[in-house]
Each structure stands twice: as structure tokens, then as C-alpha cells.
Scaffold this motif. Structure first.
Motif, PDB file in Angstrom:
ATOM      1  N   GLY A  12       0.843  -1.298  -0.014  1.00 46.13           N
ATOM      2  CA  GLY A  12      -0.002  -0.179   0.015  1.00 46.13           C
ATOM      3  C   GLY A  12       0.878   1.200   0.010  1.00 46.13           C
ATOM      4  N   LEU A  13       0.220   2.350  -0.060  1.00 50.48           N
ATOM      5  CA  LEU A  13       1.052   3.709  -0.230  1.00 50.48           C
ATOM      6  C   LEU A  13       1.348   4.230   1.153  1.00 50.48           C
ATOM      7  N   GLN A  14       2.103   4.914   1.326  1.00 52.12           N
ATOM      8  CA  GLN A  14       2.580   5.650   2.563  1.00 52.12           C
ATOM      9  C   GLN A  14       1.235   6.338   3.118  1.00 52.12           C
ATOM     10  N   GLY A  15       1.240   6.235   4.496  1.00 52.85           N
ATOM     11  CA  GLY A  15       0.074   6.954   4.990  1.00 52.85           C
ATOM     12  C   GLY A  15      -1.201   6.276   4.833  1.00 52.85           C
ATOM     13  N   SER A  16      -1.277   5.158   4.385  1.00 48.16           N
ATOM     14  CA  SER A  16      -2.638   4.367   4.233  1.00 48.16           C
ATOM     15  C   SER A  16      -3.037   3.485   5.382  1.00 48.16           C
ATOM     16  N   GLY A  17      -1.928   3.666   6.546  1.00 50.71           N
ATOM     17  CA  GLY A  17      -2.207   2.704   7.611  1.00 50.71           C
ATOM     18  C   GLY A  17      -1.698   1.390   7.834  1.00 50.71           C
ATOM     19  N   LYS A  18      -0.792   1.092   6.904  1.00 44.37           N
ATOM     20  CA  LYS A  18      -0.080  -0.234   6.566  1.00 44.37           C
ATOM     21  C   LYS A  18       0.599  -0.714   7.925  1.00 44.37           C
ATOM     22  N   THR A  19       1.399   0.253   8.620  1.00 47.62           N
ATOM     23  CA  THR A  19       1.947  -0.198   9.833  1.00 47.62           C
ATOM     24  C   THR A  19       1.266  -0.484  10.920  1.00 47.62           C
ATOM     25  N   THR A  20       0.317   0.583  11.258  1.00 48.58           N
ATOM     26  CA  THR A  20      -0.572   0.315  12.304  1.00 48.58           C
ATOM     27  C   THR A  20      -1.628  -1.010  12.048  1.00 48.58           C
ATOM     28  N   PHE A  21      -2.039  -1.238  11.114  1.00 43.92           N
ATOM     29  CA  PHE A  21      -2.707  -2.528  10.656  1.00 43.92           C
ATOM     30  C   PHE A  21      -2.077  -3.772  10.903  1.00 43.92           C
ATOM     31  N   SER A  22      -0.776  -3.439  10.515  1.00 42.36           N
ATOM     32  CA  SER A  22       0.154  -4.915  10.968  1.00 42.36           C
ATOM     33  C   SER A  22      -0.158  -5.344  12.292  1.00 42.36           C
TER      34      SER A  22
ATOM     35  N   GLU B 172      -0.499 -14.863   1.869  1.00 46.13           N
ATOM     36  CA  GLU B 172      -1.585 -13.805   1.720  1.00 46.13           C
ATOM     37  C   GLU B 172      -0.981 -12.847   1.286  1.00 46.13           C
ATOM     38  N   ILE B 173      -1.427 -12.000   0.538  1.00 51.42           N
ATOM     39  CA  ILE B 173      -0.860 -10.362   0.195  1.00 51.42           C
ATOM     40  C   ILE B 173      -2.057  -9.648   0.155  1.00 51.42           C
ATOM     41  N   LEU B 174      -1.741  -8.642   1.304  1.00 53.50           N
ATOM     42  CA  LEU B 174      -2.993  -7.651   1.563  1.00 53.50           C
ATOM     43  C   LEU B 174      -2.686  -6.088   0.967  1.00 53.50           C
ATOM     44  N   PHE B 175      -3.857  -5.639   0.346  1.00 52.00           N
ATOM     45  CA  PHE B 175      -3.499  -4.141  -0.146  1.00 52.00           C
ATOM     46  C   PHE B 175      -4.116  -3.348   0.851  1.00 52.00           C
ATOM     47  N   VAL B 176      -3.451  -2.375   1.701  1.00 51.66           N
ATOM     48  CA  VAL B 176      -3.981  -1.662   2.477  1.00 51.66           C
ATOM     49  C   VAL B 176      -4.401  -0.105   2.005  1.00 51.66           C
ATOM     50  N   VAL B 177      -5.520   0.245   2.105  1.00 52.03           N
ATOM     51  CA  VAL B 177      -5.857   1.537   1.588  1.00 52.03           C
ATOM     52  C   VAL B 177      -6.588   2.470   2.384  1.00 52.03           C
ATOM     53  N   ASP B 178      -6.562   3.700   2.430  1.00 49.70           N
ATOM     54  CA  ASP B 178      -7.229   4.730   3.020  1.00 49.70           C
ATOM     55  C   ASP B 178      -8.481   4.893   2.313  1.00 49.70           C
TER      56      ASP B 178
ATOM     57  N   THR C 183      -8.696   0.966   5.388  1.00 57.51           N
ATOM     58  CA  THR C 183      -8.470   1.886   7.013  1.00 57.51           C
ATOM     59  C   THR C 183      -9.357   2.864   7.147  1.00 57.51           C
ATOM     60  N   LYS C 184      -9.423   3.583   8.273  1.00 55.90           N
ATOM     61  CA  LYS C 184     -10.033   4.920   8.481  1.00 55.90           C
ATOM     62  C   LYS C 184     -11.497   4.795   8.092  1.00 55.90           C
ATOM     63  N   LEU C 185     -12.382   3.753   8.312  1.00 55.32           N
ATOM     64  CA  LEU C 185     -13.710   3.874   7.963  1.00 55.32           C
ATOM     65  C   LEU C 185     -14.455   4.509   8.930  1.00 55.32           C
ATOM     66  N   ASP C 186     -13.841   4.751  10.033  1.00 55.28           N
ATOM     67  CA  ASP C 186     -14.517   5.622  11.090  1.00 55.28           C
ATOM     68  C   ASP C 186     -14.491   7.208  10.845  1.00 55.28           C
ATOM     69  N   GLY C 187     -13.762   7.407   9.778  1.00 57.44           N
ATOM     70  CA  GLY C 187     -13.605   9.190   9.400  1.00 57.44           C
ATOM     71  C   GLY C 187     -14.975   9.391   8.672  1.00 57.44           C
ATOM     72  N   ASP C 188     -14.643  10.743   8.205  1.00 51.51           N
ATOM     73  CA  ASP C 188     -15.837  11.224   7.328  1.00 51.51           C
ATOM     74  C   ASP C 188     -15.654  10.794   5.919  1.00 51.51           C
ATOM     75  N   THR C 189     -15.879   9.380   6.022  1.00 49.91           N
ATOM     76  CA  THR C 189     -15.555   8.838   4.528  1.00 49.91           C
ATOM     77  C   THR C 189     -17.128   8.650   3.604  1.00 49.91           C
TER      78      THR C 189
ATOM     79  N   LYS D  38     -11.362  -7.723   2.830  1.00 46.01           N
ATOM     80  CA  LYS D  38     -11.214  -8.730   4.119  1.00 46.01           C
ATOM     81  C   LYS D  38     -11.116  -8.181   5.306  1.00 46.01           C
ATOM     82  N   PHE D  39     -10.739  -6.943   5.644  1.00 45.76           N
ATOM     83  CA  PHE D  39     -10.797  -6.420   6.967  1.00 45.76           C
ATOM     84  C   PHE D  39     -10.901  -4.818   6.701  1.00 45.76           C
ATOM     85  N   VAL D  40     -11.570  -4.221   7.890  1.00 48.31           N
ATOM     86  CA  VAL D  40     -11.782  -2.922   7.826  1.00 48.31           C
ATOM     87  C   VAL D  40     -11.150  -2.305   9.225  1.00 48.31           C
ATOM     88  N   GLY D  41     -10.366  -1.043   9.021  1.00 49.01           N
ATOM     89  CA  GLY D  41     -10.031  -0.568  10.261  1.00 49.01           C
ATOM     90  C   GLY D  41     -10.913   0.598  10.660  1.00 49.01           C
TER      91      GLY D  41
END
Length: 440
Positions: A106-116, A215-221, A247-253, A270-273
Motif C-alpha cells: 500500500g501507499l505511505q500513509g494508508s495505515g499499513k504499519t498500524t494495521f500490521s 497472503e498479500i493484503l493491499f491496505v488503502v485509506d 482503513t479509516k472507515l470511522d472517519g468522514d468517509t 477482508k478487513f476494515v480499520g
């Protein structure tokens, strides 16, 4: 989450209210409004058009039973199609191998590290796995430090090589480390960039080739809307990933990514943050998300979150105390801690059918319990265990110590007393006797 879309769809269905039957004219008018609502939510135009065309075809092909109103039938058809649009069935993560290797992209800032970190915690607690977190972002020392802090918080080991600038070798060495030390799950956090570039794609493709992940997961904001879908398409062409993490589904998305991404890349979400806390991660269930989009709540997920915090022995102990009218402020604090672990309070409340709309414009701060906790922590151990001894002078002291007013202290004590009485009544009823059996 999806508040604006939910409101717009509700308004669309009102077009059919009072109609005796479904006709091509009133369906066309309703679906024109639905399509506009989807586009405003940043759903891909082609996806929105195909969606409304399918709904129209199914709606006009239905014979409406006398017991079912046209608007109710339309809600059901839209619900079923939203579920299919987001994947239909819940997609499981593939961690059957030992060690199972998961590659994060995923891109920088997408929340990859936190999600890991969140994923490692989830699989450790729910699946009883022994994870190893791997830091392969050799360009940003801050990313390695962030992963180290997360690893400490969830009590999981982290592998890194500070003197190496070769992420492929680091990933390979980490897997060897996992095998030699008995870790049965390896989560590889990779470097991101501010935009898709050839160097990043070549690097992560080389890591994939070297470690052959399960498994390869693509993390996206999810707040990036259609940009998220376009990025997912580019990553999928190079990596052929197995699933998406929003990620960030709790925000003003606006929800466009969740509704478009499956159709565009043909890979499941597969997952949501759903927040910043390490517990704020959910497996993605298309039908439940459709429920929430249509304002029907998500009571199943709410119960599941509660059960994650459920301790059967603690529940039995509490039930005995409640039955003897001995429930005290120590027990009350314990219950508050469990509720806070379940996640964002407004998100939890919106899972109750009908509540999401009612609290749409109400701010529910995660610090809602702060003043209550301050009051209880200002009590002595004897006062917490025996609320009956809280006379006027004690209450005045507690108000000063907690930075609250005597009125707030009195209000809490009154509410606590009412709660105590209600809990005793429930415990003494047949429902109370059945509660311990519900977990079985």
C-alpha cells in the motif's frame, strides 16, 4: 461511517412510499436518485450505473405481495445488491501454513504499519497464533520505530536489521528466524511511497518473489475515495494481491471505495480499520455492511465485540454479587473498561438498529466516561466497596478531588443506585438465570 449515503438512500426510497405498486416510472425516478447518491459518495460511475440497472431489472421482474410495500421491496433488493457488490460472502484470510506469511502492501500513509500491529493482535488473541512482525521499510526509521512500539504494546516480537538496506534479504532472514524460533505467523510490513512509482513496485514484487507469501493484503485509506480504487488497480496488476484492507472507515468517509473496489479489481475486502485503537479492526462482512449503509444497524457485530471482552468466570462472580445487591463501584469501573475496549462509542451505538440516524449529529466523545472515572477514582477503597457510606461530607470531598460538582457526584450515585436495583431485578428473573448459558 456512510452517514450521508444512508441518509440519501433513505430519501430515495421515500419516492416509492404511498405507491400501490412498482412501475417503470416510479422505479426509474427512485433509482435516478439512488445513482446520484452513489456518485456523490464517490462510487465509480460504471459501478453505480451497473448497480442501478441490475436493481431496476430485478424490481420490475417482481410481483409485489400484498403484504409487502413497494418501498420495502426496493430496500430488500438494494440491500441484496449492495451485499453482492461488496463481495457477497465473507472472505477468510489464508493462514493455514506454519509459518503463514502475510505481505502488506500500500501507499505511505494508508495505515499499513498500524494495521500490521492490529492484525497481529487479532490473530494472536482470536486464533492463538504466535506472530512475528517484520520491519522492511528501510527508508523511514520512523516506520521501524512505530512498528517496534506497536509490537511492545501487543507483546509480539519484531524483526528488523538496522544496518541493512535490502528489504528482500530482511524478509527472507525473518522467515528463517520464525522457523527457528517457532513463530507460526510472519507479517511483513513494507515501504510505501506518496504515490505509485516503479521503484516501489519493483521492490515489493521482488519481496513477493523471494518469500512466496500465503497472503498479500493491499491496505488503502478509504477516505481517498476513487483514488483508492485506482491505486488498488495498479497494485493488483503487479502483485495479484489476495484481499483489500480499508482503513479509516470511522472517519468522514463517503464510502465510495468500499462500494467500488470489489467490482474494479475483483478482489475481496477482508478487513476494515474502524479507529486508532489496536482493537479497532473488524473482519469485513458484506451483508452486515449493507445493513449499516441502509440504516439497519449491525447487532451481530456488536454482540461479537461484546463477547470478545466477555469473561465467563467474571460474569458468574458479578452475577452472584448482583443477586446479593453487592455490586459496587469497583465492579462498575471494570464494566466501563470492558465497554471502552469494544471500540469507538459512537460506532458502537450506531450498530443498534435505529440509533445511527438518531445520533448522526451528536458528538459522542471517547472520553465520555472520563468524569465518571474521575469521581470513582476520588473515592477511598472503602467508599468504592460500600457506596452506602457516602454521606454529604464525603460527597463534597469527592467532588473537589475529581474536579466535578456535587450535583454531578449526586447524579452518578443516583444512577448507580437505579442501575443496581435494575440489575438485581434482571438477575432474579428467568432472563437473568439464562444469561450464563448464552455463551455456550
Amino acid at each position: 461511517m456512510f452517514d450521508n449515503l444512508s441518509e440519501r438512500l433513505e430519501r430515495s426510497f421515500k419516492i416509492l412510499k404511498g405507491e400501490g405498486k412498482i412501475t417503470e416510472i416510479n422505479v426509474a425516478e427512485t433509482l435516478k436518485d439512488v445513482r446520484k447518491a452513489l456518485l456523490d459518495a464517490d462510487v465509480n460511475y460504471k459501478v453505480a450505473k451497473n448497480f442501478t440497472d441490475t436493481v431496476k431489472e430485478k424490481a420490475l421482474g417482481q410481483n409485489v405481495l400484498t403484504a409487502v410495500k413497494p418501498s420495502q421491496l426496493m430496500v430488500k433488493i438494494v440491500h441484496d445488491e449492495l451485499t453482492q457488490l461488496m463481495g457477497g460472502e465473507t472472505a477468510e484470510i489464508n493462514i493455514n501454513a506454519r509459518p503463514a506469511v502475510i505481505l502488506m502492501s500500500g501507499l505511505q500513509g494508508s495505515g499499513k504499519t498500524t494495521f500490521s500491529g492490529k492484525l497481529a493482535r487479532m490473530l494472536k488473541t482470536k486464533k492463538n497464533r504466535k506472530p512475528l512482525l517484520v520491519a522492511c521499510d528501510v527508508y523511514r526509521p520512523a516506520a521501524i520505530e512505530q512498528l517496534r512500539v506497536l509490537a511492545e504494546q501487543i507483546e509480539v516480537p519484531m524483526y528488523c536489521e538496522l544496518d541493512s538496506k535490502n528489504p528482500v534479504e530482511i524478509a527472507q532472514h525473518a522467515i528463517q528466524e520464525a522457523k527457528s524460533k517457532g513463530y507460526d505467523l510472519v507479517i511483513v510490513d513494507t515501504a510505501g511511497r506518496l504515490a505509485v512509482d516503479e521503484q516501489m513496485m519493483n521492490e515489493i514484487a521482488a519481496i513477493k518473489e523471494a518469500i512466496n507469501p500465503n497472503e498479500i493484503l493491499f491496505v488503502v485509506d478509504s477516505m481517498t475515495g476513487q483514488d483508492a480504487v485506482n491505486t488498488a488497480k495498479e497494485f493488483n496488476e503487479r502483485l495479484d494481491f489476495n484481499g483489500v484492507v480499508l482503513t479509516k472507515l470511522d472517519g468522514d468517509t463517503r464510502g465510495g471505495a468500499a462500494l467500488s473496489i470489489r467490482s474494479v479489481v475483483n478482489k475481496p475486502i477482508k478487513f476494515v480499520g474502524t479507529g486508532e485503537k489496536l482493537e479497532a479492526i473488524d473482519q469485513f462482512h458484506p451483508a452486515r455492511m449493507a445493513d449499516r449503509i441502509l440504516g439497519m444497524g449491525d447487532i451481530v457485530s456488536l454482540v461479537e465485540r461484546a463477547q470478545e471482552q466477555y469473561d465467563e468466570e467474571e460474569a458468574k462472580r458479578l452475577q452472584k454479587k448482583i443477586a446479593k445487591n453487592q455490586f459496587d463501584f469497583n465492579d462498575f469501573l471494570s464494566q466501563i473498561a470492558q465497554i471502552k475496549k469494544m471500540g469507538n462509542l459512537k460506532d458502537l451505538a450506531s450498530m443498534i438498529p435505529g440509533v445511527g440516524k438518531a445520533i448522526k449529529d451528536i458528538e459522542i466523545d471517547d472520553n465520555a466516561f472520563k468524569s465518571i472515572e474521575a469521581i470513582i477514582y476520588s473515592m477511598t477503597p472503602a467508599e468504592r466497596s460500600n457506596p452506602e457510606i457516602l454521606n454529604g461530607s464525603r460527597r463534597t470531598r469527592i467532588a473537589k478531588g475529581s474536579g466535578t460538582t456535587i450535583q454531578e457526584v449526586n447524579r452518578l450515585l443516583k444512577q448507580f443506585d437505579q442501575t443496581r436495583k435494575m440489575m438485581k431485578m434482571v438477575t432474579g428473573s428467568k432472563m437473568g438465570k439464562m444469561m450464563p448459558k448464552m455463551k455456550r
